[in-house]
Design a protein around this motif. Sequence first.
Motif, PDB file in Angstrom:
ATOM      1  N   ARG A  71       0.838  -1.201   0.000  1.00  0.00           N
ATOM      2  CA  ARG A  71       0.000   0.000   0.000  1.00  0.00           C
ATOM      3  C   ARG A  71       0.864   1.239   0.000  1.00  0.00           C
ATOM      4  O   ARG A  71       2.060   1.181   0.267  1.00  0.00           O
ATOM      5  CB  ARG A  71      -0.895   0.041   1.258  1.00  0.00           C
ATOM      6  N   TYR A  75      -0.538   6.561   3.122  1.00  0.00           N
ATOM      7  CA  TYR A  75      -1.764   6.070   3.738  1.00  0.00           C
ATOM      8  C   TYR A  75      -1.456   5.303   5.031  1.00  0.00           C
ATOM      9  O   TYR A  75      -2.145   5.444   6.032  1.00  0.00           O
ATOM     10  CB  TYR A  75      -2.516   5.170   2.750  1.00  0.00           C
ATOM     11  N   GLU A 124      -7.479   2.890  -1.686  1.00  0.00           N
ATOM     12  CA  GLU A 124      -6.421   2.890  -2.704  1.00  0.00           C
ATOM     13  C   GLU A 124      -6.296   1.490  -3.274  1.00  0.00           C
ATOM     14  O   GLU A 124      -6.585   0.505  -2.631  1.00  0.00           O
ATOM     15  CB  GLU A 124      -5.104   3.336  -2.069  1.00  0.00           C
ATOM     16  N   PRO A 126      -4.416  -1.732  -4.169  1.00  0.00           N
ATOM     17  CA  PRO A 126      -3.200  -2.414  -3.731  1.00  0.00           C
ATOM     18  C   PRO A 126      -2.190  -2.450  -4.868  1.00  0.00           C
ATOM     19  O   PRO A 126      -2.562  -2.519  -6.039  1.00  0.00           O
ATOM     20  CB  PRO A 126      -3.673  -3.827  -3.381  1.00  0.00           C
TER      21      PRO A 126
END
Length: 127
Positions: A71, A75, A124, A126
């Motif tokens: 990720r 984030y 988001e 991956p």
Amino acid sequence: MRTALTRPELMVIASALFATAGQVILKYSLHRDPASFGAHGQELTVLRGVLLGLSVYGIGTVLWLLAVSKREISYLYPLASISYLLVVLSAHFFLNEPIHADRWVGIGLMTLGIGLLTYGAPEEQPR
């Protein structure tokens, strides 16, 4: 399909838990009566504790690397900062360190900020 154990968010939380445990073990291992440090076997006890603390912390680092490989770091990093809260709580409850009111306020503000950074973050893809 990802299992719960491979979710990057859970890996980051586990990483924070291992990092916190490693920090507390290191501090506990090094927190000895300076007058007794030269006593027979004391150095070996400290060394064992330091090596254990570094090993536990290392597991957390490996989990962090696995998470950021999946990720965006922008984030995950705010989520990793939960370790600040965990270290302070652990120091208070396991090492009997006093935590004054101004520090609790600061921790509360940090926790609120972390929540704002992660809450409602767009999902988001991956990597």
